[in-house]
Design an enzyme around this catalytic site. Structure first.
Site, PDB file in Angstrom:
ATOM      1  N   LYS A 270       0.892  12.790   1.589  1.00  0.00           N
ATOM      2  CA  LYS A 270       0.680  11.675   2.428  1.00  0.00           C
ATOM      3  C   LYS A 270       1.235  10.412   1.622  1.00  0.00           C
ATOM      4  O   LYS A 270       0.374   9.803   0.992  1.00  0.00           O
ATOM      5  CB  LYS A 270      -0.578  11.674   3.058  1.00  0.00           C
TER       6      LYS A 270
ATOM      7  N   GLU B  49      -7.691   6.827  -8.321  1.00  0.00           N
ATOM      8  CA  GLU B  49      -7.066   5.869  -9.350  1.00  0.00           C
ATOM      9  C   GLU B  49      -7.134   4.635  -8.331  1.00  0.00           C
ATOM     10  O   GLU B  49      -6.388   4.439  -7.459  1.00  0.00           O
ATOM     11  CB  GLU B  49      -5.731   6.141  -9.660  1.00  0.00           C
TER      12      GLU B  49
ATOM     13  N   CYS C 273      -0.781  -1.800 -10.438  1.00  0.00           N
ATOM     14  CA  CYS C 273      -2.312  -1.746 -10.502  1.00  0.00           C
ATOM     15  C   CYS C 273      -2.736  -2.217 -12.090  1.00  0.00           C
ATOM     16  O   CYS C 273      -3.839  -2.709 -12.217  1.00  0.00           O
ATOM     17  CB  CYS C 273      -2.893  -0.332 -10.365  1.00  0.00           C
TER      18      CYS C 273
ATOM     19  N   GLU D  84      -8.984  -8.452  -6.418  1.00  0.00           N
ATOM     20  CA  GLU D  84      -7.688  -8.167  -6.810  1.00  0.00           C
ATOM     21  C   GLU D  84      -6.742  -8.702  -5.905  1.00  0.00           C
ATOM     22  O   GLU D  84      -7.091  -8.643  -4.523  1.00  0.00           O
ATOM     23  CB  GLU D  84      -7.693  -6.536  -6.669  1.00  0.00           C
TER      24      GLU D  84
HETATM   25  P1  NAD Z   1      -4.371   1.727   0.427  1.00  0.00           P
HETATM   26  O1  NAD Z   1      -5.575   1.969  -0.042  1.00  0.00           O
HETATM   27  O2  NAD Z   1      -4.213   0.543   1.644  1.00  0.00           O
HETATM   28  O3  NAD Z   1      -3.462   2.917   0.894  1.00  0.00           O
HETATM   29  C1  NAD Z   1      -3.105   3.855  -0.141  1.00  0.00           C
HETATM   30  C2  NAD Z   1      -2.856   5.221   0.543  1.00  0.00           C
HETATM   31  O4  NAD Z   1      -4.111   5.327   1.401  1.00  0.00           O
HETATM   32  C3  NAD Z   1      -1.886   5.139   1.888  1.00  0.00           C
HETATM   33  O5  NAD Z   1      -1.044   6.201   1.997  1.00  0.00           O
HETATM   34  C4  NAD Z   1      -2.741   4.756   3.142  1.00  0.00           C
HETATM   35  O6  NAD Z   1      -2.038   5.432   4.232  1.00  0.00           O
HETATM   36  C5  NAD Z   1      -3.645   5.640   2.748  1.00  0.00           C
HETATM   37  N1  NAD Z   1      -5.201   5.338   3.570  1.00  0.00           N
HETATM   38  C6  NAD Z   1      -5.311   4.114   3.828  1.00  0.00           C
HETATM   39  N2  NAD Z   1      -6.698   4.388   4.604  1.00  0.00           N
HETATM   40  C7  NAD Z   1      -6.801   5.537   4.550  1.00  0.00           C
HETATM   41  C8  NAD Z   1      -8.129   6.530   5.070  1.00  0.00           C
HETATM   42  N3  NAD Z   1      -9.191   5.638   5.911  1.00  0.00           N
HETATM   43  N4  NAD Z   1      -8.256   7.689   4.974  1.00  0.00           N
HETATM   44  C9  NAD Z   1      -7.155   8.319   4.437  1.00  0.00           C
HETATM   45  N5  NAD Z   1      -6.202   7.712   3.731  1.00  0.00           N
HETATM   46  C10 NAD Z   1      -6.116   6.283   3.944  1.00  0.00           C
HETATM   47  O7  NAD Z   1      -3.519   0.913  -0.886  1.00  0.00           O
HETATM   48  P2  NAD Z   1      -2.315   0.427  -0.967  1.00  0.00           P
HETATM   49  O8  NAD Z   1      -2.355  -1.195  -0.389  1.00  0.00           O
HETATM   50  O9  NAD Z   1      -1.148   1.364  -0.305  1.00  0.00           O
HETATM   51  O10 NAD Z   1      -1.959   0.139  -2.455  1.00  0.00           O
HETATM   52  C11 NAD Z   1      -2.558  -0.678  -3.431  1.00  0.00           C
HETATM   53  C12 NAD Z   1      -3.683  -0.513  -4.208  1.00  0.00           C
HETATM   54  O11 NAD Z   1      -3.629   0.547  -4.894  1.00  0.00           O
HETATM   55  C13 NAD Z   1      -4.283  -1.583  -5.017  1.00  0.00           C
HETATM   56  O12 NAD Z   1      -5.537  -1.767  -4.990  1.00  0.00           O
HETATM   57  C14 NAD Z   1      -3.985  -0.958  -6.458  1.00  0.00           C
HETATM   58  O13 NAD Z   1      -4.674  -1.579  -7.599  1.00  0.00           O
HETATM   59  C15 NAD Z   1      -3.923   0.539  -6.027  1.00  0.00           C
HETATM   60  N6  NAD Z   1      -3.282   1.315  -7.188  1.00  0.00           N
HETATM   61  C16 NAD Z   1      -4.200   1.925  -8.152  1.00  0.00           C
HETATM   62  C17 NAD Z   1      -3.456   2.654  -9.367  1.00  0.00           C
HETATM   63  C18 NAD Z   1      -4.246   3.314 -10.340  1.00  0.00           C
HETATM   64  O14 NAD Z   1      -3.724   3.968 -10.788  1.00  0.00           O
HETATM   65  N7  NAD Z   1      -5.371   2.924 -10.411  1.00  0.00           N
HETATM   66  C19 NAD Z   1      -2.111   2.503  -9.170  1.00  0.00           C
HETATM   67  C20 NAD Z   1      -1.229   2.088  -8.167  1.00  0.00           C
HETATM   68  C21 NAD Z   1      -1.979   1.220  -7.013  1.00  0.00           C
END
Ligand code: NAD
Length: 486
Positions: free
Chosen positions: A181, A257, A291, A390
Site C-alpha cells: 500500500k 519505522e 526521516c 517533527e
Molecule cells: P503517514 O503516516 O501519514 O502515511 C504513511 C502511510 O500510512 C501512507 O501510505 C498512508 O496512506 C498510510 N496511513 C495513514 N493513515 C493510516 C491508517 N490509519 N491506517 C493505515 N495506514 C495509514 O506518513 P507520511 O506523511 O506519508 O510520511 C512522513 C512520515 O514518515 C514522517 O513522520 C517521517 O519521519 C516518517 N518516515 C520514517 C522513516 C523511518 O525509516 N523511520 C522513513 C521515512 C519516513
C-alpha cells in the site's frame, strides 16, 4: 507540465497478477507538487480490493512460489533489481514528478538504491543460517526458518520506491507473499514496480498492490485484515499508534519505522568545512523530507558563530527550483497540506521568539508549486514546539551548548530516537558521546552512510524493531525449533 520525456501514468491496483481498477470504479487525482497540475488518476482501493489482494496472497503462499528452489527465487529477485536499473530513467522521472524531488536525486539515490535492495537481499539470504543446540546426550535441537505468511507493506511518500523495495526485497527473499500500500501522494513507481515483478517472473498473487488512503481506506483495511500475518509500516509516529491498535485484534507481527527529530552535535574541534558540507545535506536534501534529516543542530559555543556564518551563507546558495532543472538542489514540498504544515511551524517559530536567519518564505519567481526556501532558525530553546516536534521540511534550529553533559541532556529530551550525528575529532569523546545518545543510529563525522547489513531503526517512539541484514530476516521469517530426543 515539466520537461521530461517520460509521461506520468494512471495507476491501477495489481492483484493476483493483473492490473485492475477499483471494483466500484472509484479513482482519485494524482497531483504534481511542483506544478499543482494533475498527473493522472489513481484507483482508490478500500476493504474489498484489500480483501481480494490478501486472498490472492494467501493462495500464492502455497502455490508455485513455495515450490521454487532458493536459487530460482534468488534469480527472480536479481532480475527485479536488473529491471529497475534498466528502467532507471523512467522510474527516476516518475519519482520526481510524484514527489517534487530533484531529478538528479532520484537518479543517483532513490532508483539505484531500490535496485540494490533487491541485489543485496538476494545475496544476503544465502548467508542466513539457524542454530543447533545439543543438550548433553539427552536431546538435539535445531531451528528451521519459514516465511511468516502474508505481509502488508505500508509506506510513506518521501522515498517511495527506495522504502518499498527495502521491505519488499527481504519479504520475498524469505518466501512470503505481500500486499503493498504505497502512499496516496506517490503511487507511480510502486505501480511500475508491480509490473517489473511480473516481468521478472514473480508468480501471480505473490506481489499485490492496492492504492488508496489511510483511515477508512486501503491502509486501514490492510492493517486490520485478519488474514494478514505481519505489517511493515514506515510513516508518522501518530499513524503507527493507530495501526498498532488496528493490528492488535489479530496480533500481527509489527515492524515500525516512524518519525524523528534528529540531533546533530557539532563540537568545536571538528573540521568546519566538512561539517558544513554534510550538514547542508543532512538539513535540506530531499527538501528536508528524509526521516534521518538532522533538524536540531547543537553547536559548541566556541564554534557557534563561525558555524552559523558559513552555514547561512552556503544555505543561501542552494538553488530552489523545479525538479527537472539541472541546477536545482532543493525541489518542491510534497503537497499543499504539507506546505501549510511546514510554513505553520515557521510562523510558530517567530511566535516562540525565534529568529529566521535565512529562508522562511517562498522563493521569488516560483509562484506555483510548493516551494520553500531552506530555513535556519536560532533563538529557540528546548521548551519550544519547533525544537520538539517533527517538521519534516527544510527547516532547522541551531542552538549553542557549553558542555557534553548539557548537550546530551537536551539531545535525549525527546520521545523520538531515530538517528543522530556527532562531529568531533576527539576519538574518545566520539565514542563516549555516541554511546549515550538515545537513538537507533548514530553517525560520527558523517551522515546517511549506510551498510545494509547493519541495524536500521529507531528507539522510543521512532520505531519498533530493526531492518537491515539479518534484522530484516528476523522479521520476515518464523523460527520453528525441532527437538529430537537422543
Ligand atoms: P503517514 O503516516 O501519514 O502515511 C504513511 C502511510 O500510512 C501512507 O501510505 C498512508 O496512506 C498510510 N496511513 C495513514 N493513515 C493510516 C491508517 N490509519 N491506517 C493505515 N495506514 C495509514 O506518513 P507520511 O506523511 O506519508 O510520511 C512522513 C512520515 O514518515 C514522517 O513522520 C517521517 O519521519 C516518517 N518516515 C520514517 C522513516 C523511518 O525509516 N523511520 C522513513 C521515512 C519516513
Amino acid at each position: 507540465m515539466q520537461r521530461t520525456s517520460y509521461r506520468p501514468i494512471d495507476c491501477l491496483h495489481f492483484i493476483d497478477g493483473r492490473f485492475m481498477p477499483s471494483l466500484n470504479g472509484k479513482t482519485f487525482a494524482n497531483m504534481n507538487p511542483a506544478t499543482e497540475e494533475t498527473l493522472g488518476t489513481v484507483a482508490e482501493g478500500g476493504a474489498e480490493e484489500v480483501d481480494l489482494a490478501v486472498q490472492a496472497a494467501r493462495r500464492a503462499l502455497n502455490g508455485p512460489w513455495k515450490k521454487l528452489s532458493a536459487n530460482e527465487r534468488i534469480a527472480i529477485m536479481r532480475k527485479i533489481g536488473d529491471l529497475i536499473l534498466e528502467r532507471k530513467a523512467e522510474l527516476a522521472a516518475l519519482e520526481s514528478l510524484d514527489t517534487g524531488k530533484p531529478l538528479w536525486l532520484s537518479e543517483s539515490v532513490d532508483i539505484p538504491r531500490a535496485a540494490y535492495n533487491f541485489h543485496f537481499f538476494s545475496d544476503y539470504i544465502r548467508t542466513i543460517t539457524t542454530e543447533a543446540t545439543q543438550q548433553d546426550d539427552v536431546a538435539l535441537n535445531y531451528a528451521i526458518r519459514r516465511p511468516v505468511g502474508v505481509i502488508g507493506l505500508i509506506n510513506p511518500w518521501n522515498l517511495p520506491l527506495l522504502l518499498m523495495t527495502w521491505k519488499l526485497a527481504p519479504a520475498l527473499a524469505a518466501g512470503n507473499t505481500v500486499v503493498m500500500k504505497p502512499a496516496e501522494l506517490t503511487p507511480m513507481t510502486a505501480t511500475v514496480l508491480a509490473e517489473i515483478c511480473r516481468d521478472a517472473g514473480v508468480p501471480d498473487g505473490v506481489v499485490n498492490l492496492v492504492h488508496g488512503f489511510g483511515p477508512n481506506s486501503a491502509g486501514a483495511a490492510l492493517s486490520s485484515h485478519p488474514d494478514v500475518n505481519a505489517l511493515s509500516f514506515t510513516g508518522e509516529t501518530t499513524t503507527g499508534k493507530v495501526i498498532m491498535a488496528a493490528a492488535a485484534h489479530s496480533l500481527k507481527r509489527l515492524s515500525f519505522e516512524l518519525g524523528g527529530k534528529n540531533p546533530n552535535i557539532i563540537f568545536a574541534d571538528s573540521n568546519l568545512d566538512e561539517v558544513i558540507e554534510t550538514t547542508l545535506k543532512s538539513s535540506f536534501i530531499n527538501q528536508g523530507e528524509v526521516c534521518l534529516c538532522g533538524s536540531r543542530i547543537y553547536v559548541e559555543r566556541a564554534a557557534y558563530e563561525p558555524f552559523l556564518d558559513k552555514f547561512v551563507a552556503k544555505t543561501k546558495e542552494l538553488v530552489v527550483g523545479e525538479p527537472f532543472a539541472e541546477k536545482t538542489k532543493v525541489g518542491a514540498l510534497i503537497s499543499e497540506e504539507h506546505y501549510e504544515r511546514v510554513t505553520g511551524y515557521i510562523r510558530l517559530a517567530v511566535e516562540e521568539g525565534g529568529t529566521i536567519l535565512c529562508g522562511g518564505k517562498r522563493p521569488d519567481g516560483l509562484d506555483t508549486g510548493y516551494y520553500l526556501e531552506p530555513t535556519i532558525i536560532t533563538g529557540l530553546d528546548r521548551k519550544c514546539r519547533v525544537v520538539n516536534e517533527e517538521i519534516f521540511g527544510p527547516v532547522v534550529t541551531v542552538i549553542p551548548f557549553d558542555s557534553e553533559e548539557e548537550v546530551l541532556e537536551q539531545v535525549n529530551d525527546t520521545h523520538y530516537g531515530l538517528s543522530a550525528t556527532v562531529w568531533t575529532n576527539d576519538l574518545r569523546r566520539a565514542h563516549r558521546v555516541a554511546g549515550q545518545i538515545e537513538a537507533g543510529i548514530v553517525w560520527v563525522n558523517t551522515w546517511f552512510l549506510r551498510d545494509l547489513r547493519t541495524p536500521f531503526g529507531g528507539m522510543k517512539q521512532s520505531g519498533i524493531g530493526r531492518e537491515g541484514g539479518l534484522h530484516s530476516f528476523e522479521f520476515y521469517t518464523e523460527l520453528t525449533n525441532i527437538c529430537i530426543k537422543l
